[in-house]
Design a protein around this motif. Structure first.
Motif, mmCIF file in Angstrom:
data_model
loop_
_atom_site.group_PDB
_atom_site.id
_atom_site.type_symbol
_atom_site.label_atom_id
_atom_site.label_comp_id
_atom_site.label_asym_id
_atom_site.label_seq_id
_atom_site.Cartn_x
_atom_site.Cartn_y
_atom_site.Cartn_z
ATOM 1 N N ILE A 33 0.882 -1.169 0.000
ATOM 2 C CA ILE A 33 0.000 0.000 0.000
ATOM 3 C C ILE A 33 0.918 1.218 0.000
ATOM 4 O O ILE A 33 1.547 1.548 1.010
ATOM 5 C CB ILE A 33 -0.939 0.011 1.229
ATOM 6 N N MET A 34 1.006 1.841 -1.160
ATOM 7 C CA MET A 34 1.978 2.930 -1.355
ATOM 8 C C MET A 34 1.329 4.228 -0.875
ATOM 9 O O MET A 34 0.725 4.948 -1.646
ATOM 10 C CB MET A 34 2.325 3.047 -2.843
ATOM 11 N N ASP A 35 1.484 4.520 0.414
ATOM 12 C CA ASP A 35 0.752 5.670 0.969
ATOM 13 C C ASP A 35 1.719 6.764 1.430
ATOM 14 O O ASP A 35 2.831 6.483 1.859
ATOM 15 C CB ASP A 35 -0.115 5.184 2.141
ATOM 16 N N TYR A 50 -0.878 -1.156 -4.693
ATOM 17 C CA TYR A 50 -2.166 -0.462 -4.586
ATOM 18 C C TYR A 50 -1.977 0.963 -5.119
ATOM 19 O O TYR A 50 -1.315 1.789 -4.500
ATOM 20 C CB TYR A 50 -2.585 -0.429 -3.116
ATOM 21 N N ALA A 51 -2.553 1.219 -6.282
ATOM 22 C CA ALA A 51 -2.338 2.515 -6.929
ATOM 23 C C ALA A 51 -3.542 3.449 -6.819
ATOM 24 O O ALA A 51 -3.389 4.668 -6.753
ATOM 25 C CB ALA A 51 -1.994 2.310 -8.400
ATOM 26 N N PHE A 52 -4.748 2.866 -6.818
ATOM 27 C CA PHE A 52 -5.955 3.710 -6.754
ATOM 28 C C PHE A 52 -7.111 2.860 -6.225
ATOM 29 O O PHE A 52 -7.435 1.818 -6.787
ATOM 30 C CB PHE A 52 -6.286 4.252 -8.149
ATOM 31 N N SER A 53 -7.721 3.315 -5.149
ATOM 32 C CA SER A 53 -8.806 2.533 -4.545
ATOM 33 C C SER A 53 -10.158 3.009 -5.060
ATOM 34 O O SER A 53 -10.278 4.116 -5.598
ATOM 35 C CB SER A 53 -8.765 2.675 -3.018
ATOM 36 N N ASN A 88 -10.891 6.277 -3.681
ATOM 37 C CA ASN A 88 -10.101 7.444 -4.102
ATOM 38 C C ASN A 88 -10.843 8.349 -5.093
ATOM 39 O O ASN A 88 -10.410 9.475 -5.348
ATOM 40 C CB ASN A 88 -8.745 7.019 -4.692
ATOM 41 N N ARG A 127 -11.676 12.017 -4.174
ATOM 42 C CA ARG A 127 -10.668 13.098 -4.197
ATOM 43 C C ARG A 127 -11.004 14.140 -5.255
ATOM 44 O O ARG A 127 -11.792 13.874 -6.166
ATOM 45 C CB ARG A 127 -9.287 12.502 -4.477
ATOM 46 N N ARG A 177 2.830 -1.326 4.286
ATOM 47 C CA ARG A 177 2.121 -0.064 4.097
ATOM 48 C C ARG A 177 3.001 1.063 4.614
ATOM 49 O O ARG A 177 3.394 1.090 5.784
ATOM 50 C CB ARG A 177 0.787 -0.015 4.843
ATOM 51 N N ARG A 190 -3.756 0.728 8.647
ATOM 52 C CA ARG A 190 -5.055 0.154 8.268
ATOM 53 C C ARG A 190 -4.920 -0.445 6.874
ATOM 54 O O ARG A 190 -3.958 -0.183 6.161
ATOM 55 C CB ARG A 190 -6.152 1.221 8.320
ATOM 56 N N SER A 204 -7.457 -0.213 4.401
ATOM 57 C CA SER A 204 -8.118 0.622 3.382
ATOM 58 C C SER A 204 -8.682 -0.198 2.212
ATOM 59 O O SER A 204 -8.475 0.127 1.046
ATOM 60 C CB SER A 204 -7.156 1.701 2.860
HETATM 61 C C1 IPE Z 1 -4.925 3.631 0.171
HETATM 62 O O1 IPE Z 1 -4.475 4.877 0.534
HETATM 63 C C2 IPE Z 1 -5.066 3.529 -1.307
HETATM 64 C C3 IPE Z 1 -3.827 3.590 -2.073
HETATM 65 C C4 IPE Z 1 -2.632 3.629 -1.592
HETATM 66 C C5 IPE Z 1 -3.997 3.562 -3.479
HETATM 67 P P1 IPE Z 1 -5.477 6.018 0.999
HETATM 68 O O2 IPE Z 1 -4.647 7.177 1.379
HETATM 69 O O3 IPE Z 1 -6.523 6.239 -0.009
HETATM 70 O O4 IPE Z 1 -6.147 5.371 2.279
HETATM 71 P P2 IPE Z 1 -6.959 6.055 3.452
HETATM 72 O O5 IPE Z 1 -8.072 6.822 2.827
HETATM 73 O O6 IPE Z 1 -6.019 6.950 4.180
HETATM 74 O O7 IPE Z 1 -7.430 4.931 4.314
#
Ligand code: IPE
Ligand code: IPE
Ligand code: MG
Length: 225
Positions: free
Chosen positions: A10-12, A54-57, A60, A63, A173, A179, A181
């Motif tokens: 999860i690339m956050d 994970y590039a786009f949920s 998302n 946004r 993550r 979490r 997500s």
């Molecule tokens: C999770 O990150 C989705 C990706 C990495 C693509 P988000 O930043 O969208 O997750 P939340 O909203 O903080 O849980």
């Protein structure tokens, strides 16, 4: 020592990185692409077979439109610019998620990348795009019902996007958030999870290797003693 077949990430933290250093969330997304390349190259070196990013949920979409458009354009340009490098590197690109509602132009480029890399077998990179785990599971159950099959673990797994892919051994993550997500809820049932404080653009080769090494020495019980 545990073998590593599949790493999910999860690339956050891109947005926060961009705001902090460049006063623009999108600059963070752009910087994050470098980390993707670092992780891909290191995965090949370590003979990992699958990397799921994970590039786009599905969430998302909430946004600002400008950020969403930037993300899709960034991906499209990455695929076009790097396609030769991906082919040479032996990387097979695949997309998982509800892809049909993505912009048509992007879909075309995604198909091109999948097609041109389809015979590669060094590393399979699954890019989760418009991906949501809950809808993936619901969809699997609907297909099973439609085909009048039994609800079993095997039948569910055979109808997930990750069909034929082993479950992730490791989930990373970044971005100091603990979490899931809506990512791979079914597939992560027995995955070892590592949370990283660093934001994705700051995550580096050494950080990645450290997690791989930590994983190798873990005792995985799978319910046994
Ligand atoms: C999770 O990150 C989705 C990706 C990495 C693509 P988000 O930043 O969208 O997750 P939340 O909203 O903080 O849980
Ligand atoms: C993850 O970074 C990438 C995507 C969700 C597309 P974010 O954009 O969520 O970055 P933060 O969490 O806002 O810093
Ligand atoms: Mg985030």
């Amino acid at each position: 020592m545990n073998p590593i077949k599949h790493v999910a990430i999860i690339m956050d933290g891109n947005g926060r990185w961009g705001e902090k250093y460049k006063n623009s969330r999108n600059a963070g997304h752009k910087a994050g692409v470098n980390t993707v390349e670092i992780v891909m190259n290191e995965s090949i070196k370590k003979k990992i077979q699958y990397l799921t990013l994970y590039a786009f949920s599905t969430e998302n979409w909430k946004r600002p439109k400008k950020e969403i458009t930037f993300l899709f354009t960034l991906l499209e340009n990455f695929l076009i610019k790097k396609i030769d490098q991906l082919i040479k590197g032996g990387i097979k690109i695949r997309f998982i998620g509800n892809l049909k509602i993505l912009p048509k132009k992007l879909q075309k480029t995604m198909k091109m990348a999948e097609k041109k890399t389809s015979i590669n077998n060094k590393l399979e990179v699954n890019i989760a795009l418009n991906y949501g785990s809950k809808s993936e599971i619901i969809n699997a159950i609907k297909v099973i019902n439609k085909n009048q099959k039994k609800i079993t673990e095997k039948n569910i797994e055979d109808n997930l996007y990750t069909k034929n892919i082993p479950n992730p051994d490791i989930l990373i993550r970044t971005g100091n958030t603990q979490r899931l997500s809506n990512f791979l809820l079914w597939q992560l049932a027995y995955t070892e999870i590592f949370f990283e404080k660093k934001l994705w653009p700051d995550f580096n080769k050494k950080d990645f290797k450290n997690f791989l090494n930590k994983f190798k020495s873990l005792k995985r019980n799978f319910g046994l003693i």
